[in-house]
Design a protein around this motif. Structure first.
Motif, short mmCIF file in Angstrom:
data_model
loop_
_atom_site.label_atom_id
_atom_site.label_comp_id
_atom_site.label_asym_id
_atom_site.label_seq_id
_atom_site.Cartn_x
_atom_site.Cartn_y
_atom_site.Cartn_z
N ALA A 179 0.81 -1.22 0.00
CA ALA A 179 0.00 0.00 0.00
C ALA A 179 0.85 1.27 0.00
O ALA A 179 0.30 2.37 -0.11
CB ALA A 179 -0.97 0.00 1.18
N SER A 180 2.15 1.14 0.07
CA SER A 180 3.01 2.32 -0.05
C SER A 180 2.90 2.93 -1.45
O SER A 180 3.19 4.11 -1.62
CB SER A 180 4.47 1.94 0.24
OG SER A 180 4.92 1.00 -0.73
N LEU A 181 2.47 2.12 -2.42
CA LEU A 181 2.29 2.55 -3.80
C LEU A 181 3.55 3.21 -4.37
O LEU A 181 3.46 4.05 -5.27
CB LEU A 181 1.09 3.50 -3.95
CG LEU A 181 -0.25 3.02 -3.41
CD1 LEU A 181 -1.34 4.07 -3.65
CD2 LEU A 181 -0.66 1.68 -4.00
N ASP A 182 4.71 2.80 -3.87
CA ASP A 182 5.95 3.42 -4.33
C ASP A 182 6.51 2.78 -5.59
O ASP A 182 7.52 3.25 -6.12
CB ASP A 182 6.99 3.46 -3.21
CG ASP A 182 7.32 2.08 -2.65
OD1 ASP A 182 6.60 1.10 -2.97
OD2 ASP A 182 8.29 1.97 -1.89
N THR A 183 5.88 1.72 -6.08
CA THR A 183 6.25 1.16 -7.39
C THR A 183 4.96 0.86 -8.16
O THR A 183 3.93 0.56 -7.55
CB THR A 183 7.07 -0.15 -7.28
OG1 THR A 183 6.21 -1.23 -6.92
CG2 THR A 183 8.23 -0.01 -6.30
N GLU A 188 5.97 5.87 -22.21
CA GLU A 188 5.27 7.14 -22.00
C GLU A 188 5.69 7.74 -20.65
O GLU A 188 5.48 7.14 -19.60
CB GLU A 188 3.75 6.86 -22.02
CG GLU A 188 2.90 8.06 -22.22
CD GLU A 188 1.42 7.69 -22.33
OE1 GLU A 188 0.62 8.63 -22.24
OE2 GLU A 188 1.06 6.51 -22.46
N GLN A 189 6.26 8.92 -20.71
CA GLN A 189 6.76 9.60 -19.51
C GLN A 189 5.68 9.72 -18.44
O GLN A 189 4.57 10.17 -18.73
CB GLN A 189 7.26 10.99 -19.90
CG GLN A 189 7.71 11.84 -18.75
CD GLN A 189 9.19 11.72 -18.48
OE1 GLN A 189 9.95 11.32 -19.35
NE2 GLN A 189 9.60 12.05 -17.29
N GLY A 190 5.98 9.30 -17.20
CA GLY A 190 5.04 9.43 -16.09
C GLY A 190 4.03 8.30 -15.99
O GLY A 190 3.21 8.29 -15.07
N TYR A 191 4.06 7.37 -16.93
CA TYR A 191 3.15 6.23 -16.94
C TYR A 191 3.94 4.94 -17.01
O TYR A 191 5.07 4.93 -17.49
CB TYR A 191 2.21 6.28 -18.16
CG TYR A 191 1.28 7.46 -18.18
CD1 TYR A 191 -0.02 7.36 -17.68
CD2 TYR A 191 1.68 8.68 -18.70
CE1 TYR A 191 -0.88 8.44 -17.69
CE2 TYR A 191 0.83 9.77 -18.72
CZ TYR A 191 -0.45 9.64 -18.21
OH TYR A 191 -1.30 10.72 -18.23
N GLY A 202 3.49 13.33 -9.57
CA GLY A 202 4.75 14.07 -9.47
C GLY A 202 5.07 14.56 -8.08
O GLY A 202 6.23 14.61 -7.68
N SER A 203 4.07 14.93 -7.29
CA SER A 203 4.32 15.54 -5.99
C SER A 203 4.96 14.59 -4.98
O SER A 203 5.76 15.01 -4.15
CB SER A 203 3.02 16.12 -5.41
OG SER A 203 2.07 15.07 -5.20
N ASP A 204 4.63 13.31 -5.05
CA ASP A 204 5.18 12.36 -4.06
C ASP A 204 5.74 11.08 -4.68
O ASP A 204 6.24 10.22 -3.97
CB ASP A 204 4.13 12.01 -3.00
CG ASP A 204 2.88 11.38 -3.59
OD1 ASP A 204 2.86 11.07 -4.81
OD2 ASP A 204 1.91 11.20 -2.83
N GLY A 205 5.65 10.93 -6.00
CA GLY A 205 6.22 9.76 -6.67
C GLY A 205 5.38 8.49 -6.55
O GLY A 205 5.80 7.44 -7.01
N LYS A 206 4.21 8.57 -5.96
CA LYS A 206 3.37 7.38 -5.82
C LYS A 206 2.73 7.02 -7.15
O LYS A 206 2.48 7.89 -7.98
CB LYS A 206 2.28 7.61 -4.76
CG LYS A 206 2.86 7.69 -3.37
CD LYS A 206 1.77 7.74 -2.32
CE LYS A 206 2.44 7.85 -0.96
NZ LYS A 206 1.78 7.10 0.04
N TRP A 207 2.45 5.72 -7.30
CA TRP A 207 1.86 5.21 -8.53
C TRP A 207 0.38 4.88 -8.31
O TRP A 207 0.03 4.21 -7.34
CB TRP A 207 2.59 3.95 -8.99
CG TRP A 207 3.97 4.26 -9.48
CD1 TRP A 207 5.12 4.29 -8.75
CD2 TRP A 207 4.34 4.60 -10.82
NE1 TRP A 207 6.18 4.63 -9.55
CE2 TRP A 207 5.73 4.82 -10.83
CE3 TRP A 207 3.63 4.73 -12.01
CZ2 TRP A 207 6.42 5.16 -11.98
CZ3 TRP A 207 4.32 5.07 -13.16
CH2 TRP A 207 5.70 5.28 -13.14
N PHE A 208 -0.46 5.34 -9.23
CA PHE A 208 -1.90 5.13 -9.12
C PHE A 208 -2.43 4.43 -10.37
O PHE A 208 -1.87 4.56 -11.46
CB PHE A 208 -2.61 6.48 -8.92
CG PHE A 208 -2.28 7.12 -7.61
CD1 PHE A 208 -2.99 6.77 -6.46
CD2 PHE A 208 -1.25 8.03 -7.51
CE1 PHE A 208 -2.67 7.34 -5.24
CE2 PHE A 208 -0.92 8.60 -6.28
CZ PHE A 208 -1.63 8.25 -5.15
#
Length: 189
Positions: free
Chosen positions: A47-51, A138-141, A163-169
């Motif tokens: 749930a950190s969603l960091d990757t 694709e940049q950011g995706y 962009g603000s926290d680097g989390k992936w959604f």
């Protein structure tokens, strides 16, 4: 070969090498139990969603929850989508995918799940998420792929990085498309 041609060639090789290294990535996630609430999902280490791989794996869990309870599944999916909750059309699409008893669809992504065992996964629940040479185009995706026990090819899922926290959604998922009919529901079996 001029100095500029050499420079251009070296830069092209570096880009190709980066794409190749990303292409071979595969992550496996194991869950002792499926979360039955948003709080349980948020308590998982993924749930950190960091990757983008973690977000992809959690999306499968959220779709399983949706198959069991639409409101809990919607909460989970909205959380995974970040600042972009499900709209009416997307909810209608989900409801359509699960119509006619097709609640087994998200379970096809767990290890051990096949048409012959009616998509009953082995436990603990294991999901593999893969990237390939087009994943980071694709940049950011990030477009990833999840192997499916009811299809020949892994299915795509796309994440977007904030962009603000680097989390992936979760941005888009194509996980609820047709699969081979489970043996119990197949009149030709």
């Amino acid at each position: 070969m001029s100095i500029f041609d050499k420079l251009k060639s070296t830069a092209g090789q570096a880009v190709n090498a980066a794409a190749q290294s990303l292409g071979s990535k595969r992550e496996t996630f194991t869950f002792a139990a499926l979360p039955e609430s948003l709080a349980e999902m948020q308590a998982l280490p993924e749930a950190s969603l960091d990757t983008p791989f973690k977000t992809a794996a959690l999306t499968v869990l959220a779709l399983c929850a949706y198959a069991a309870d639409k409101s809990i599944g919607t909460e989970m999916l909205n959380w995974l989508r970040g600042p972009r909750p499900l709209n009416g059309q997307e909810i209608s699409f989900l409801n359509d995918r699960f119509r006619d008893g097709k609640t087994y669809l998200p379970f096809t992504y767990f290890a051990g799940s096949t048409p012959d065992n009616n998509y009953t996964p082995t436990q603990p629940y294991t999901i593999t998420v893969e990237s390939n040479h087009v994943s980071g185009e694709e940049q950011g995706y990030m477009k990833l792929f999840i192997p499916c026990g009811g299809a020949d090819d892994p299915r795509p899922i796309k994440m977007r990085q904030r962009g603000s926290d680097g989390k992936w959604f979760l941005w888009e998922q194509y996980l609820l498309t047709g699969v081979r009919t489970p043996k119990a529901a197949d009149p030709w079996a």
